[in-house]
Design a protein around this motif. Structure first.
Motif, PDB file in Angstrom:
ATOM      1  N   SER A 139       0.863  -1.183   0.000  1.00 41.75           N
ATOM      2  CA  SER A 139       0.000   0.000   0.000  1.00 41.75           C
ATOM      3  C   SER A 139       0.897   1.230   0.000  1.00 41.75           C
ATOM      4  CB  SER A 139      -0.857   0.002   1.262  1.00 41.75           C
ATOM      5  OG  SER A 139      -0.013  -0.163   2.398  1.00 41.75           O
ATOM      6  N   THR A 140       0.318   2.355  -0.372  1.00 44.82           N
ATOM      7  CA  THR A 140       1.077   3.608  -0.255  1.00 44.82           C
ATOM      8  C   THR A 140       1.294   3.941   1.221  1.00 44.82           C
ATOM      9  OG1 THR A 140       0.224   4.361  -2.366  1.00 44.82           O
ATOM     10  CG2 THR A 140       1.077   6.050  -0.889  1.00 44.82           C
ATOM     11  N   ALA A 141       0.331   3.558   2.059  1.00 43.29           N
ATOM     12  CA  ALA A 141       0.502   3.807   3.491  1.00 43.29           C
ATOM     13  C   ALA A 141       1.755   3.103   4.025  1.00 43.29           C
ATOM     14  CB  ALA A 141      -0.738   3.336   4.250  1.00 43.29           C
ATOM     15  N   GLU A 142       2.006   1.883   3.536  1.00 46.27           N
ATOM     16  CA  GLU A 142       3.236   1.183   3.947  1.00 46.27           C
ATOM     17  C   GLU A 142       4.461   1.998   3.516  1.00 46.27           C
ATOM     18  OE1 GLU A 142       3.686  -2.862   2.487  1.00 46.27           O
ATOM     19  OE2 GLU A 142       5.708  -3.019   3.333  1.00 46.27           O
ATOM     20  N   LEU A 143       4.377   2.643   2.367  1.00 40.95           N
ATOM     21  CA  LEU A 143       5.511   3.458   1.899  1.00 40.95           C
ATOM     22  C   LEU A 143       5.714   4.705   2.764  1.00 40.95           C
ATOM     23  CD1 LEU A 143       5.089   3.153  -1.963  1.00 40.95           C
ATOM     24  CD2 LEU A 143       6.924   2.210  -0.543  1.00 40.95           C
ATOM     25  N   VAL A 144       4.630   5.236   3.321  1.00 36.49           N
ATOM     26  CA  VAL A 144       4.787   6.366   4.253  1.00 36.49           C
ATOM     27  C   VAL A 144       5.533   5.870   5.499  1.00 36.49           C
ATOM     28  CG1 VAL A 144       3.579   8.043   5.704  1.00 36.49           C
ATOM     29  CG2 VAL A 144       2.758   7.596   3.377  1.00 36.49           C
ATOM     30  N   LEU A 147       9.130   5.499   4.473  1.00 36.54           N
ATOM     31  CA  LEU A 147       9.760   6.819   4.370  1.00 36.54           C
ATOM     32  C   LEU A 147      10.156   7.320   5.756  1.00 36.54           C
ATOM     33  CD1 LEU A 147      10.283   9.081   2.247  1.00 36.54           C
ATOM     34  CD2 LEU A 147       8.047  10.009   2.850  1.00 36.54           C
ATOM     35  N   MET A 148       9.263   7.120   6.734  1.00 33.32           N
ATOM     36  CA  MET A 148       9.582   7.568   8.091  1.00 33.32           C
ATOM     37  C   MET A 148      10.712   6.734   8.683  1.00 33.32           C
ATOM     38  SD  MET A 148       5.838   8.539   9.667  1.00 33.32           S
ATOM     39  CE  MET A 148       6.504   9.218  11.192  1.00 33.32           C
ATOM     40  N   LYS A 149      10.660   5.427   8.445  1.00 30.24           N
ATOM     41  CA  LYS A 149      11.678   4.532   9.008  1.00 30.24           C
ATOM     42  C   LYS A 149      13.041   4.788   8.354  1.00 30.24           C
ATOM     43  CE  LYS A 149      12.592   0.508  11.226  1.00 30.24           C
ATOM     44  NZ  LYS A 149      12.162   0.150  12.581  1.00 30.24           N
ATOM     45  N   GLU A 150      13.062   4.719   7.033  1.00 25.34           N
ATOM     46  CA  GLU A 150      14.347   4.834   6.328  1.00 25.34           C
ATOM     47  C   GLU A 150      14.875   6.268   6.356  1.00 25.34           C
ATOM     48  OE1 GLU A 150      13.807   2.844   2.478  1.00 25.34           O
ATOM     49  OE2 GLU A 150      12.594   1.360   3.544  1.00 25.34           O
ATOM     50  N   GLY A 151      13.973   7.232   6.519  1.00 24.77           N
ATOM     51  CA  GLY A 151      14.405   8.631   6.629  1.00 24.77           C
ATOM     52  C   GLY A 151      14.786   9.001   8.060  1.00 24.77           C
ATOM     53  N   GLU A 152      14.707   8.019   8.960  1.00 27.72           N
ATOM     54  CA  GLU A 152      15.048   8.217  10.378  1.00 27.72           C
ATOM     55  C   GLU A 152      14.159   9.261  11.049  1.00 27.72           C
ATOM     56  OE1 GLU A 152      19.297   8.740  10.468  1.00 27.72           O
ATOM     57  OE2 GLU A 152      19.614   6.665   9.849  1.00 27.72           O
ATOM     58  N   TYR A 153      12.854   9.071  10.851  1.00 29.41           N
ATOM     59  CA  TYR A 153      11.868   9.970  11.454  1.00 29.41           C
ATOM     60  C   TYR A 153      10.946   9.241  12.429  1.00 29.41           C
ATOM     61  CZ  TYR A 153      12.940  13.101   7.469  1.00 29.41           C
ATOM     62  OH  TYR A 153      13.550  13.902   6.547  1.00 29.41           O
ATOM     63  N   MET A 154      11.343   8.044  12.889  1.00 25.33           N
ATOM     64  CA  MET A 154      10.386   7.272  13.675  1.00 25.33           C
ATOM     65  C   MET A 154      10.021   7.946  15.003  1.00 25.33           C
ATOM     66  SD  MET A 154       9.157   4.973  11.907  1.00 25.33           S
ATOM     67  CE  MET A 154       8.494   3.421  12.460  1.00 25.33           C
ATOM     68  N   ARG A 155      10.853   8.889  15.460  1.00 26.56           N
ATOM     69  CA  ARG A 155      10.484   9.576  16.711  1.00 26.56           C
ATOM     70  C   ARG A 155       9.211  10.408  16.545  1.00 26.56           C
ATOM     71  NH1 ARG A 155      14.416  12.021  14.120  1.00 26.56           N
ATOM     72  NH2 ARG A 155      14.479  14.282  13.849  1.00 26.56           N
ATOM     73  N   PHE A 156       8.810  10.671  15.285  1.00 26.23           N
ATOM     74  CA  PHE A 156       7.580  11.433  15.051  1.00 26.23           C
ATOM     75  C   PHE A 156       6.339  10.540  15.010  1.00 26.23           C
ATOM     76  CE2 PHE A 156      10.962  14.072  13.324  1.00 26.23           C
ATOM     77  CZ  PHE A 156      10.639  15.320  13.859  1.00 26.23           C
ATOM     78  N   MET A 157       6.537   9.215  14.992  1.00 30.10           N
ATOM     79  CA  MET A 157       5.394   8.290  14.919  1.00 30.10           C
ATOM     80  C   MET A 157       4.512   8.472  16.163  1.00 30.10           C
ATOM     81  SD  MET A 157       3.895   5.998  13.072  1.00 30.10           S
ATOM     82  CE  MET A 157       5.068   5.347  11.876  1.00 30.10           C
ATOM     83  N   VAL A 184       5.658  -6.633   5.840  1.00 33.96           N
ATOM     84  CA  VAL A 184       4.489  -5.813   6.196  1.00 33.96           C
ATOM     85  C   VAL A 184       3.936  -6.245   7.552  1.00 33.96           C
ATOM     86  CG1 VAL A 184       2.593  -7.066   5.021  1.00 33.96           C
ATOM     87  CG2 VAL A 184       2.463  -4.636   5.271  1.00 33.96           C
ATOM     88  N   LEU A 185       4.048  -7.526   7.879  1.00 30.26           N
ATOM     89  CA  LEU A 185       3.550  -7.967   9.185  1.00 30.26           C
ATOM     90  C   LEU A 185       4.410  -7.404  10.319  1.00 30.26           C
ATOM     91  CD1 LEU A 185       2.469 -11.637   8.396  1.00 30.26           C
ATOM     92  CD2 LEU A 185       1.036  -9.602   8.594  1.00 30.26           C
ATOM     93  N   VAL A 186       5.710  -7.281  10.070  1.00 30.20           N
ATOM     94  CA  VAL A 186       6.583  -6.660  11.073  1.00 30.20           C
ATOM     95  C   VAL A 186       6.182  -5.194  11.265  1.00 30.20           C
ATOM     96  CG1 VAL A 186       8.953  -5.914  11.533  1.00 30.20           C
ATOM     97  CG2 VAL A 186       8.514  -8.233  10.670  1.00 30.20           C
ATOM     98  N   LYS A 187       5.889  -4.526  10.154  1.00 33.07           N
ATOM     99  CA  LYS A 187       5.487  -3.113  10.253  1.00 33.07           C
ATOM    100  C   LYS A 187       4.156  -2.978  10.993  1.00 33.07           C
ATOM    101  CE  LYS A 187       8.018  -2.392   6.049  1.00 33.07           C
ATOM    102  NZ  LYS A 187       7.952  -2.299   4.583  1.00 33.07           N
ATOM    103  N   VAL A 188       3.238  -3.902  10.707  1.00 32.42           N
ATOM    104  CA  VAL A 188       1.950  -3.884  11.414  1.00 32.42           C
ATOM    105  C   VAL A 188       2.185  -4.026  12.919  1.00 32.42           C
ATOM    106  CG1 VAL A 188      -0.114  -5.301  11.819  1.00 32.42           C
ATOM    107  CG2 VAL A 188       0.481  -4.599   9.498  1.00 32.42           C
ATOM    108  N   ALA A 189       3.089  -4.916  13.289  1.00 27.92           N
ATOM    109  CA  ALA A 189       3.398  -5.097  14.712  1.00 27.92           C
ATOM    110  C   ALA A 189       3.947  -3.797  15.305  1.00 27.92           C
ATOM    111  CB  ALA A 189       4.398  -6.242  14.886  1.00 27.92           C
ATOM    112  N   GLU A 190       4.829  -3.140  14.563  1.00 27.40           N
ATOM    113  CA  GLU A 190       5.404  -1.870  15.047  1.00 27.40           C
ATOM    114  C   GLU A 190       4.307  -0.810  15.206  1.00 27.40           C
ATOM    115  OE1 GLU A 190       8.385  -1.127  16.156  1.00 27.40           O
ATOM    116  OE2 GLU A 190       9.010  -3.205  15.837  1.00 27.40           O
ATOM    117  N   LEU A 191       3.369  -0.801  14.257  1.00 27.26           N
ATOM    118  CA  LEU A 191       2.290   0.186  14.321  1.00 27.26           C
ATOM    119  C   LEU A 191       1.397  -0.071  15.541  1.00 27.26           C
ATOM    120  CD1 LEU A 191       1.460   0.307  10.511  1.00 27.26           C
ATOM    121  CD2 LEU A 191       2.407   2.195  11.860  1.00 27.26           C
TER     122      LEU A 191
END
Ligand code: 5GP
Ligand code: MN
Length: 341
Positions: A139-144, A147-157, A184-191
């Motif tokens: 999904s595009t949402a997964e890409l957002v 982008l946050m993960k690879e751009g090192e922005y996870m502190r904004f999550m 994607v399942l790992v990302k779902v867990a993180e979310l």
């Protein structure tokens, strides 16, 4: 156009500016979820953000539209055009060709500000200066998220961003039933760890139908379904008078095509609707059969391997005939060709 241009996109994100996010016509859960997630993130980064959808979104997703300025081009184009002209950057989410956003696409084509495409549909057109494009994304949402993960922005999550991303992932994967990878399942867990109320979100997205929708679905399955048993295909069509009789509004037919795939013998699902000026097709498939290729070759459309769409200027009857003719010419769909492993 570099399809993985994280460095340039980070530069745009790191300088607060007036950012406009646009997504596709008839926005779905991924268009809305990814746009809202990016908007919340950019606002936290100090941007002023405005989201524009070409046409209205289903009321079902209203719960996501909070704390962001969202407008509809079909309804307010005169007020939106000056805002688009003022934009320092335009983020184009969940589509990859300007004709997917109709008249707004023509307008955006004439603007000189940088454009960033974030998308997962095949065959992107090079209308954007920068892109974060991966066909492998659910999904595009997964890409957002990426982008946050690879751009090192996870502190904004935060829970709001995570819920918007999860909405896009859940709707584009049929509640995690297809386009599912280990990643994607790992990302779902993180979310989930970031504070998504999963049960509440599931209820809001999947258990909030109206009686009207359930009756329309019943009508489609009882009265409008045709099975081409010899060609592993199911077709549902809706006439103009069905639209009037069932008071069908934009978005009300969402998801109906998928019911055909519940039949074991159906590989290709086709949903045909008689719109005021065109005939619109939705295609779905199981396995390797590319309905995107079929839509591109015969119905002026495109999309993904297992979900695509297209259109035709003709009568409804001619459109149904054309679908049957096209399907019959794919030998791999013919029953006699099935290879039992
Ligand atoms: P839906 O059947 O849900 O309307 O669309 C499924 C997918 O097919 C969309 O995500 C989009 O990628 C693609 N699609 C639908 N209609 C069109 C169309 O008219 N042209 C193109 N290129 N793709 C379409
Ligand atoms: Mn999508």
């Amino acid at each position: 156009m570099n399809l993985q241009d994280l460095t340039h996109i980070k530069n745009l994100i790191d300088t607060p500016r007036y950012s406009v996010i646009v997504s596709h016509r008839n926005p779905d859960g991924d268009a809305i979820g990814s746009s809202l997630a990016l908007a919340h993130f950019l606002q936290k980064k100090g941007h002023t953000v405005h989201i524009v959808f070409p046409s209205e979104y289903p009321p079902l997703f209203q719960f996501l539209v909070e704390d962001v300025d969202v407008s509809i081009y079909d309804l307010h184009s005169d007020a939106i055009k000056p805002k688009l002209k003022m934009a320092d950057v335009i983020f184009a989410l969940d589509f990859n060709a300007l004709d997917r956003i109709d008249r707004m696409g023509e307008f955006i084509h004439g603007l000189t500000c940088p454009k960033v495409m974030i998308d997962h549909h095949i065959d992107p057109e090079p209308f954007a200066e920068y892109a974060f494009w991966r066909e492998s994304a659910s999904s595009t949402a997964e890409l957002v998220y990426d982008l946050m993960k690879e751009g090192e922005y996870m502190r904004f999550m935060d829970p709001q961003i995570a819920t918007s991303i999860m909405c896009g992932i859940l709707t584009d994967t049929g509640s995690l039933s297809y386009s599912v990878s280990p990643e994607v399942l790992v990302k779902v867990a993180e979310l989930l760890k970031s504070g998504v109320d999963y049960r509440e979100l599931q209820d809001k997205i999947f258990n909030s139908w109206s009686a009207k929708y359930l009756k329309l679905l019943g009508h489609c399955l009882s009265n409008r379904m045709e099975l081409l048993d010899e060609h592993q295909t199911g077709i549902i069509h809706l006439t103009k008078s069905d639209y009037a009789d069932f008071d069908i509004q934009r978005g009300d037919t969402e998801g109906i095509v998928n019911y055909l795939l519940k039949l074991q013998e159906v590989t290709i699902a086709v949903f045909i609707t008689e719109q005021p000026n065109i005939i619109k097709f939705s295609f779905r498939s199981k396995g390797d059969f590319s309905v995107a290729a079929m839509a591109a070759a015969h119905f002026k459309g495109g999309g993904h391997v297992n979900a695509s769409g297209g259109f035709m200027h003709s009568s409804l009857e001619a459109a149904i005939r054309k679908v049957k003719d096209v399907i019959k010419n794919y030998p791999q769909l013919s029953k006699s060709e099935i290879q039992i492993p």
